[in-house]
Motif scaffolding. Structure first.
Motif, mmCIF file in Angstrom:
data_model
loop_
_atom_site.group_PDB
_atom_site.id
_atom_site.type_symbol
_atom_site.label_atom_id
_atom_site.label_comp_id
_atom_site.label_asym_id
_atom_site.label_seq_id
_atom_site.Cartn_x
_atom_site.Cartn_y
_atom_site.Cartn_z
ATOM 1 N N PRO A 294 -5.591 5.592 1.732
ATOM 2 C CA PRO A 294 -5.491 5.879 3.066
ATOM 3 C C PRO A 294 -6.812 5.729 4.101
ATOM 4 N N GLY A 295 -7.036 4.985 4.835
ATOM 5 C CA GLY A 295 -7.482 5.426 5.954
ATOM 6 C C GLY A 295 -7.968 6.674 6.586
ATOM 7 N N ASP A 296 -9.329 6.809 7.351
ATOM 8 C CA ASP A 296 -9.905 7.377 7.211
ATOM 9 C C ASP A 296 -8.902 8.511 8.509
ATOM 10 N N GLY A 297 -8.599 10.155 7.979
ATOM 11 C CA GLY A 297 -8.094 11.127 8.381
ATOM 12 C C GLY A 297 -6.319 10.346 8.098
ATOM 13 N N ASN A 298 -5.810 9.897 7.203
ATOM 14 C CA ASN A 298 -4.708 9.923 6.941
ATOM 15 C C ASN A 298 -5.074 10.309 5.447
ATOM 16 N N LYS A 299 -3.440 10.559 4.881
ATOM 17 C CA LYS A 299 -3.321 11.444 3.774
ATOM 18 C C LYS A 299 -2.903 10.808 2.992
ATOM 19 N N ARG B 269 0.955 -2.100 7.891
ATOM 20 C CA ARG B 269 -0.086 -2.136 6.695
ATOM 21 C C ARG B 269 0.326 -3.398 6.802
ATOM 22 N N PRO B 270 -0.665 -5.032 6.325
ATOM 23 C CA PRO B 270 -0.554 -6.744 6.295
ATOM 24 C C PRO B 270 0.280 -6.423 4.626
ATOM 25 N N ASP C 48 0.890 -1.485 -0.489
ATOM 26 C CA ASP C 48 0.211 0.504 -0.049
ATOM 27 C C ASP C 48 1.025 1.737 -0.180
ATOM 28 N N PHE C 49 2.206 1.335 0.537
ATOM 29 C CA PHE C 49 3.046 2.181 0.899
ATOM 30 C C PHE C 49 4.226 2.093 -0.319
#
Length: 460
Positions: free
Chosen positions: A335-340, A441-442, A313-314
């Motif tokens: 990105p999850g909630d609140g992440n960029k 993240r796995p 993911d990254f």
């Protein structure tokens, strides 16, 4: 002191302080070099190179901390204070009378061991006969302890024997906390993991100015650069064209990577491993086959990271490869909630000083079964330092395991493959104040054979 609770489980530090004290007794201060300590006290081989392996500096730093810890609690009433001044390896000894107050601080004046006997214009301490006898008895005890510690080490299992121990890299050094257990599982019986630091290629002119050289064939350090290649692949071809003769230079690495090597070496030594430290361009297919590997830095600086890093993911991205410094990005595709989605090095609006960096910790399977690869890299060299600080700390590992819902266990199962994004706070642009977890993240393990065939680091 060696039997105290403070030193009870610190076998390496017991050996080190005993060796240093015995050398002080023998008056061999002039021969107390870093190489000698590494080989004779810390069991390094005869080809030990202190410039590559920082074990002596790391363990000396740990010993200073441990001595202070001992004298602050268990040894606060001891009649003799032992300290190892910063920048030196020879211990100093101070007789402390019952009426003296011990501060436990290295700032308190210590009389050097070779000036203890006589006064100097009334400023040095005069020792009573009882104090002299006491010091001699204590140093003799250290010498005996050093002999028996050295004997027990020499009679212990050989390095080759560790490969048959299923419990840990070293049968007598089991992990004591979650951070040590995490890396113990990562090593999976490998007593000589490889740590690869970045050795990015520059072009050096006769005035000692450096030009970044990102692509194209490179040669050995100091070799003359073909002017056509220099103009074609250097970041600023106009400046390079006016620079005159240029030479390949890859002798630089970041201060964050240097700090990271020291942190990792200290932790790995505590669990019985002896890491091999290499420039990334010197890592071979054989290293990847035989060892677990820890690679430091971003793919922009470390060629091995660029070729081996598993993308999840990254990922790292540089929008302008010719203008790299503090422009690179870490991309989060989910990105999850609140992440960029995009993370960049943050700078003060007015001064442009660096204030925050971002980094990735990636753990994945290696190219052969039972081997693993760790990537610890920031957008900036200090991001790499922050990632390593986080990944070698108990709190950092526990946060990652909590997020993965995979607590460390006492068996020898493989570590979970994952990516973790870390925010690193800076002061003055270079001082790492701390690191905090952004997301974990796995990671689905990559195909080992594909990595082996297509992702071996190139050499000069």
């Amino acid at each position: 002191m060696l039997r105290s609770t403070t030193f009870r489980n610190a076998t390496t530090l017991q050996q080190l302080v005993s060796f240093l004290a015995s050398r002080s007794i023998a008056g061999a201060a002039e021969n107390l070099k870093e190489y000698t300590i590494g080989v004779e006290a810390l069991s390094r081989k005869s080809d030990f190179d202190p410039k590559i392996d920082p074990i002596v500096r790391v363990q000396s730093h740990r010993l200073r901390i441990k001595l202070k810890e001992y004298y602050d609690v268990e040894g606060k009433h001891d009649p003799i204070l032992i300290q190892i001044p910063k920048g030196h390896y020879l211990p100093t000894f101070e007789v402390v009378s019952s009426t003296q107050t011990r501060t436990g601080s290295a700032a308190s004046e210590i009389v050097a061991s070779d000036h203890l006997a006589d006064g100097d214009g009334g400023t040095a301490k005069r020792w009573t006969r009882m104090q002299t006898i006491l010091l001699a008895a204590m140093l003799a005890a250290f010498a005996v302890a050093g002999f028996w510690l050295g004997r027990s080490r020499s009679n212990g299992p050989s390095e080759s024997a560790f490969s048959n121990v299923s419990a840990s890299p070293s049968g007598d050094r089991k992990p004591r906390d979650s951070a040590e257990l995490f890396w113990w599982k990562f090593l999976d019986n490998d007593i000589s993991p490889v740590i690869g630091y970045p050795d990015a290629v520059f072009l050096l002119d006769d005035s000692n100015d450096l030009f970044r050289f990102r692509h194209g064939a490179s040669d050995n350090r100091g070799a003359v650069v073909d002017s056509h290649l220099a103009r074609q692949f250097a970041s600023n071809s106009k400046l390079v064209g006016m620079a005159g003769p240029l030479y390949y230079e890859n002798g630089y690495t970041g201060t964050g990577e240097l700090e990271s090597v020291a942190m990792l070496s200290g932790l790995l030594n505590r669990i019985g491993a002896k890491p091999i430290i290499k420039a990334s361009r010197d890592i071979t297919p054989d290293d990847l086959d035989r060892h677990s590997v820890i690679l430091l830095g971003s793919p922009f600086q470390n060629v091995a990271v660029a070729q081996l890093l598993t993308v999840g993911d990254f990922s790292f991205r540089n929008p302008d490869e010719r203008r790299e410094q503090w422009r690179a990005q870490i991309i989060d595709t989910h990105p999850g909630d609140g992440n960029k989605t995009v993370y960049t090095t943050e700078r003060d609006v007015s001064t442009r000083m660096l204030t925050t960096d971002y980094s990735l910790i990636t753990i994945t399977s290696g190219v052969t079964q039972g081997r693993h690869i760790a990537f610890l890299g920031g957008l900036d060299t200090k991001g790499t330092q922050g990632a390593t600080m986080f990944a070698t700390s108990v709190s950092g590992i526990e946060q990652i395991e909590k997020a993965l819902a995979a607590p460390a266990s006492t068996n020898h199962e493989n570590p979970t493959a994952f990516q973790a994004q870390v925010r690193v706070k800076l002061a003055k642009g270079y001082q790492v104040l701390g690191a905090e977890l952004v997301a974990v993240r796995p990671l689905v393990p990559s195909n080992a054979s594909q990595v082996k065939d297509n992702s071996t680091p190139s050499s000069h």
